[in-house]
Design a protein around this motif. Structure first.
Motif, PDB file in Angstrom:
ATOM      1  N   VAL A 187       0.840  -1.208   0.000  1.00 24.64           N
ATOM      2  CA  VAL A 187       0.000   0.000   0.000  1.00 24.64           C
ATOM      3  C   VAL A 187       0.868   1.247   0.000  1.00 24.64           C
ATOM      4  O   VAL A 187       0.601   2.218  -0.738  1.00 24.64           O
ATOM      5  CB  VAL A 187      -0.945  -0.009   1.219  1.00 24.64           C
ATOM      6  N   HIS A 188       1.934   1.231   0.826  1.00 21.44           N
ATOM      7  CA  HIS A 188       2.839   2.370   0.897  1.00 21.44           C
ATOM      8  C   HIS A 188       3.502   2.626  -0.461  1.00 21.44           C
ATOM      9  O   HIS A 188       3.598   3.777  -0.917  1.00 21.44           O
ATOM     10  CB  HIS A 188       3.899   2.114   1.979  1.00 21.44           C
ATOM     11  N   SER A 189       3.942   1.573  -1.124  1.00 21.25           N
ATOM     12  CA  SER A 189       4.593   1.720  -2.437  1.00 21.25           C
ATOM     13  C   SER A 189       3.635   2.304  -3.468  1.00 21.25           C
ATOM     14  O   SER A 189       4.017   3.148  -4.299  1.00 21.25           O
ATOM     15  CB  SER A 189       5.120   0.364  -2.922  1.00 21.25           C
ATOM     16  N   GLU A 190       2.391   1.862  -3.439  1.00 15.62           N
ATOM     17  CA  GLU A 190       1.412   2.391  -4.395  1.00 15.62           C
ATOM     18  C   GLU A 190       1.151   3.878  -4.158  1.00 15.62           C
ATOM     19  O   GLU A 190       1.029   4.668  -5.111  1.00 15.62           O
ATOM     20  CB  GLU A 190       0.111   1.598  -4.288  1.00 15.62           C
ATOM     21  N   LEU A 191       1.050   4.268  -2.892  1.00 13.59           N
ATOM     22  CA  LEU A 191       0.833   5.687  -2.594  1.00 13.59           C
ATOM     23  C   LEU A 191       2.009   6.545  -3.052  1.00 13.59           C
ATOM     24  O   LEU A 191       1.816   7.629  -3.626  1.00 13.59           O
ATOM     25  CB  LEU A 191       0.596   5.876  -1.098  1.00 13.59           C
ATOM     26  N   ILE A 192       3.226   6.064  -2.805  1.00 16.62           N
ATOM     27  CA  ILE A 192       4.415   6.820  -3.240  1.00 16.62           C
ATOM     28  C   ILE A 192       4.432   6.942  -4.760  1.00 16.62           C
ATOM     29  O   ILE A 192       4.780   8.001  -5.320  1.00 16.62           O
ATOM     30  CB  ILE A 192       5.698   6.142  -2.724  1.00 16.62           C
ATOM     31  N   ALA A 193       4.027   5.878  -5.465  1.00 16.31           N
ATOM     32  CA  ALA A 193       3.998   5.924  -6.933  1.00 16.31           C
ATOM     33  C   ALA A 193       2.972   6.942  -7.427  1.00 16.31           C
ATOM     34  O   ALA A 193       3.209   7.678  -8.393  1.00 16.31           O
ATOM     35  CB  ALA A 193       3.678   4.536  -7.487  1.00 16.31           C
ATOM     36  N   VAL A 194       1.816   7.003  -6.759  1.00 13.50           N
ATOM     37  CA  VAL A 194       0.794   7.992  -7.133  1.00 13.50           C
ATOM     38  C   VAL A 194       1.324   9.410  -6.933  1.00 13.50           C
ATOM     39  O   VAL A 194       1.140  10.290  -7.785  1.00 13.50           O
ATOM     40  CB  VAL A 194      -0.493   7.771  -6.304  1.00 13.50           C
ATOM     41  N   LEU A 195       2.014   9.646  -5.828  1.00 14.83           N
ATOM     42  CA  LEU A 195       2.582  10.975  -5.571  1.00 14.83           C
ATOM     43  C   LEU A 195       3.618  11.337  -6.628  1.00 14.83           C
ATOM     44  O   LEU A 195       3.637  12.479  -7.126  1.00 14.83           O
ATOM     45  CB  LEU A 195       3.216  11.006  -4.172  1.00 14.83           C
ATOM     46  N   GLU A 196       4.459  10.394  -6.987  1.00 17.48           N
ATOM     47  CA  GLU A 196       5.498  10.684  -7.987  1.00 17.48           C
ATOM     48  C   GLU A 196       4.892  10.981  -9.351  1.00 17.48           C
ATOM     49  O   GLU A 196       5.406  11.831 -10.088  1.00 17.48           O
ATOM     50  CB  GLU A 196       6.468   9.505  -8.058  1.00 17.48           C
ATOM     51  N   ARG A 197       3.820  10.287  -9.692  1.00 16.75           N
ATOM     52  CA  ARG A 197       3.166  10.560 -10.983  1.00 16.75           C
ATOM     53  C   ARG A 197       2.562  11.962 -11.017  1.00 16.75           C
ATOM     54  O   ARG A 197       2.339  12.531 -12.084  1.00 16.75           O
ATOM     55  CB  ARG A 197       2.072   9.515 -11.259  1.00 16.75           C
ATOM     56  N   ASN A 198       2.289  12.528  -9.873  1.00 18.57           N
ATOM     57  CA  ASN A 198       1.748  13.884  -9.790  1.00 18.57           C
ATOM     58  C   ASN A 198       2.814  14.923  -9.464  1.00 18.57           C
ATOM     59  O   ASN A 198       2.492  16.037  -9.041  1.00 18.57           O
ATOM     60  CB  ASN A 198       0.639  13.935  -8.737  1.00 18.57           C
ATOM     61  N   GLY A 199       4.066  14.578  -9.678  1.00 17.61           N
ATOM     62  CA  GLY A 199       5.162  15.538  -9.504  1.00 17.61           C
ATOM     63  C   GLY A 199       5.600  15.750  -8.075  1.00 17.61           C
ATOM     64  O   GLY A 199       6.239  16.763  -7.775  1.00 17.61           O
TER      65      GLY A 199
END
Length: 199
Positions: free
Chosen positions: A133-145
Motif C-alpha cells: 500500500v505504501h509503495s502504491e501511494l508513493i507511486a501515485v505521488l510521484e506521478r503527480n510531480g
C-alpha cells in the motif's frame, strides 16, 4: 287692421375716408405676409445647403483600411492575452487543489511508514501488505510531480527542514534523525522534513 312699418336692416357704420384703418384690420394679401410656408423652396437656397453639408462631411476624417487592420490586431492581441491569463489562472487553481489533496494524504503515508518501522518478526506477513500500500501511494505521488526526500546526515537547511528538537551530539548543525520525511512539488517544498538537529 293696422299697417306695420316695413323692416329695414340696420346700416353698419362706415368709417370716414380720412380715418386710417388699424393694422390688425388690414386684410392678409399673401402667404408670406401670413407667415405660412409657401410649399416651394428657392432652388438657390437648396443648392447652398447641400453644398454646406458636403463640405462638413468632407472635413470628418475617414477610417482607412490600415486603421481597421490595426483595430482588429489590437482586439486579437487583447483576446490572446485574456486566453493566456485564463489558462494560467486555471492551472494555478488546479495546482492549489492538488496540493491541498496531497497534504491530506501525507499523514497517511507517515503512518504507514511508522507501521513498517514497528513491525516485529512475527508480523512480516502484515508488514508485506502495508509495504505494498505504501509503495502504491508513493507511486501515485510521484506521478503527480511529488518527490519524497530524506535529509539524514545533511546540513540543516531551514528552508527545507523543520527542527523538532536539538541534541548535543556530533558536529553542530547536522540532521541526526528524521521524524517525518519532506516532500517537494515541482521543485518547491510542499512540506519540510521534520528532523532532530545536533547542537
Amino acid at each position: 287692421m293696422t299697417d306695420e312699418a316695413p323692416h329695414t336692416p340696420e346700416e353698419e357704420p362706415v368709417a370716414p375716408e380720412d380715418q386710417p384703418v388699424a393694422p390688425e384690420d388690414e386684410p392678409v394679401t399673401s402667404r408670406d405676409e401670413a407667415g405660412e410656408p409657401s410649399g416651394e423652396e428657392d432652388p438657390a437656397n437648396e443648392e447652398e445647403a447641400f453644398r454646406d453639408k458636403e463640405e462638413a462631411s468632407s472635413d470628418e476624417p475617414e477610417a482607412s483600411g490600415e486603421d481597421y487592420l490595426a483595430m482588429a490586431q489590437r482586439v486579437q492581441a487583447d483576446f490572446e492575452n485574456y486566453r493566456k491569463r485564463a489558462a494560467r489562472e486555471a492551472a494555478a487553481a488546479g495546482e492549489r487543489a492538488k496540493s491541498g489533496l496531497i497534504r491530506e494524504l501525507l499523514p497517511v503515508v507517515d503512518n504507514l511508514e511508522r507501521a513498517l518501522a514497528s513491525a516485529e518478526e512475527g508480523e512480516q506477513h502484515l508488514a508485506q501488505g502495508v509495504r505494498l500500500v505504501h509503495s502504491e501511494l508513493i507511486a501515485v505521488l510521484e506521478r503527480n510531480g511529488i518527490q519524497q526526500f530524506d535529509p539524514s546526515g545533511e546540513k540543516f537547511d531551514p528552508t527545507e527542514h523543520e527542527a523538532l528538537s536539538v541534541r548535543d551530539e556530533g558536529e553542530v548543525g547536522l540532521v541526526l534523525d528524521v521524524v517525518e520525511k519532506g516532500y517537494r512539488s515541482n521543485g518547491s517544498v510542499l512540506r519540510p522534513a521534520r528532523v532532530v538537529v545536533s547542537g
